[in-house]
Design an enzyme around this catalytic site. Sequence first.
Site, short mmCIF file in Angstrom:
data_model
loop_
_atom_site.label_atom_id
_atom_site.label_comp_id
_atom_site.label_asym_id
_atom_site.label_seq_id
_atom_site.Cartn_x
_atom_site.Cartn_y
_atom_site.Cartn_z
N PRO A 23 0.84 -1.25 -0.03
CA PRO A 23 0.33 -0.46 -0.15
C PRO A 23 1.32 1.30 0.10
CG PRO A 23 0.09 -1.41 1.53
CD PRO A 23 0.97 -2.35 1.20
N THR A 25 0.27 5.44 -0.56
CA THR A 25 -0.31 6.75 -0.49
C THR A 25 0.19 7.70 -1.59
OG1 THR A 25 -1.16 7.38 2.02
CG2 THR A 25 -1.31 8.73 1.33
N ALA A 56 -3.71 3.53 1.25
CA ALA A 56 -4.73 3.50 2.93
C ALA A 56 -5.42 4.09 1.56
CB ALA A 56 -3.82 3.90 3.86
N HIS A 172 -5.53 -1.75 7.29
CA HIS A 172 -4.79 -1.65 8.11
C HIS A 172 -4.17 -1.89 9.78
CE1 HIS A 172 -0.93 0.59 8.06
NE2 HIS A 172 -1.53 2.05 6.67
N ALA A 174 -0.93 -1.69 10.77
CA ALA A 174 0.49 -1.34 11.15
C ALA A 174 0.85 0.08 10.83
CB ALA A 174 1.13 -1.63 9.11
N ASN A 175 1.71 0.64 11.40
CA ASN A 175 2.54 1.93 10.55
C ASN A 175 2.20 3.04 11.58
OD1 ASN A 175 3.34 0.68 9.08
ND2 ASN A 175 2.68 1.82 7.48
N TYR A 177 -1.34 3.31 13.32
CA TYR A 177 -2.81 3.77 12.94
C TYR A 177 -3.51 3.06 14.02
CZ TYR A 177 -0.59 6.13 9.20
OH TYR A 177 -0.12 6.92 8.79
N ARG A 224 -2.49 -5.81 7.98
CA ARG A 224 -1.07 -5.50 7.86
C ARG A 224 -0.40 -5.38 8.87
NH1 ARG A 224 2.48 -1.21 4.80
NH2 ARG A 224 3.71 -2.25 3.74
N ASN A 228 7.70 -5.12 14.78
CA ASN A 228 9.25 -4.86 15.13
C ASN A 228 10.12 -3.81 14.67
OD1 ASN A 228 9.99 -5.25 12.07
ND2 ASN A 228 12.03 -6.38 12.33
N ARG A 264 15.02 -6.81 8.32
CA ARG A 264 15.87 -6.89 8.93
C ARG A 264 17.02 -6.14 9.68
NH1 ARG A 264 12.09 -10.53 8.39
NH2 ARG A 264 12.62 -12.67 8.30
N GLY A 315 7.83 -1.66 -2.05
CA GLY A 315 6.58 0.02 -2.06
C GLY A 315 7.73 0.49 -3.35
N ARG A 316 8.24 1.02 -2.97
CA ARG A 316 9.06 1.97 -3.35
C ARG A 316 9.22 2.27 -4.79
NH1 ARG A 316 12.46 4.07 1.73
NH2 ARG A 316 12.18 1.51 1.52
#
Length: 362
Positions: A23, A25, A56, A172, A174-175, A177, A224, A228, A264, A315-316
């Site tokens: 995902p 944004t 998202a 969502h 994760a991150n 939210y 998602r 870690n 990692r 992603g990117r």
Amino acid sequence: MAGLFDPLRLGAFEIPNRIIMAPLTRARAGREALPNELMAAYYAQRSTAGLITSEATGISREGLGWPGAPGLWNDNQVEAWKRVTEAVHKHGGRIVAQLWHMGRLVHPNVSGMEPVSSSATTAPDYAHTWEGKIPYVEARAATKHDIARIVGDYAKAARNAIAAGFDGVQVHSANGYLVDQFLRDGANFRTDEYGGSIDNRMRLMTEVLEAVGAEIGMERVAIRFSPNIHSQGVDEASPVLLFKAVAKRLEELKVPWIEMREPRQKTSTGALPTEPVSPVMREHYSGRIFINADSNWDDARQLVEEGAIDGVSIGRHFISNPDLVRRIALDAPLNEGDSSTFYSGGAQGYVDYPTLDEAKAA
Ligand SMILES: Cc1cc2nc3c(=O)[nH]c(=O)nc-3n(C[C@H](O)[C@H](O)[C@H](O)COP(=O)(O)O)c2cc1C
């Protein structure tokens, strides 16, 4: 031995390869949070991904605090998303909607409302708003009435996603939210049945998954996590213990696949990861596991071949390489992305990255 280019069943549908688009944004949907033709073109260009996860997407006005991000709470948005899902399907792709409530990361300047979270806390750093970056405001602790309403908003957004032609949804969590604000102990200081023990902190996630699953069928539901890394002020004292319990819960609920942002090593944004939790989740969860390893997809590829995970999420590189799957297959060079256009609005840096064939022809 499974490889990145082997097909895989994910609940209700099959994907032709194991390279999924994370995902992302991109802030092209304007003040009405409405998808448009440009977004349809962008997603269609990336339809050779095994699966596209949408950017998202707000489940409610209250839950959406990113200027220019899309929503899925009203009929206009459902109609507008149809052109995106139709374009992806026409090009042979599959797309799920990432369902988003940002909790304390919603600034009233964007939503017009007071933010809610697990507890009365203020997120660190600055919110992206229509007037630039400004400090976050303190969220109020969600009441049980708010929680029931929010769970209902997730279910409605999931129903809307299917009506708009999505193949499924990803919750969502994760991150940092809202669901993460309940799950991890760095932001949840509640003393009722939604806080304290791991079981209690998993309650919102469980209720959301149950409600969304009841609405559209659990075979179309994913989730998602970013277990870690410390995310926007949300972290966890015992990630391995927490995510082992999460894995058992997902197994009980029969959630068919999960995506983990699980670097990692130190990420490009400087976040220092703790021990990966996917190995312990693998022991307790029989669904498919995708890892998003902060561009280190060579390692992820090896994990797929070893059978430690089922696929990679990128992603990117998908932003700057619409034909990323082909480039990975050919080991071809990748276009460099331009981070100044990630959220800039408009076509530049959005639909103008060339495929290998276009680059050759130019
Ligand atoms: C421009 C941009 C937008 C992002 N938007 C989202 C999003 O909407 N939802 C989400 O879960 N993660 C989002 N992320 C995180 C990415 O999905 C991914 O986890 C991260 O970029 C690391 O993977 P990568 O190295 O393959 O890019 C975003 C990241 C970037 C760079």
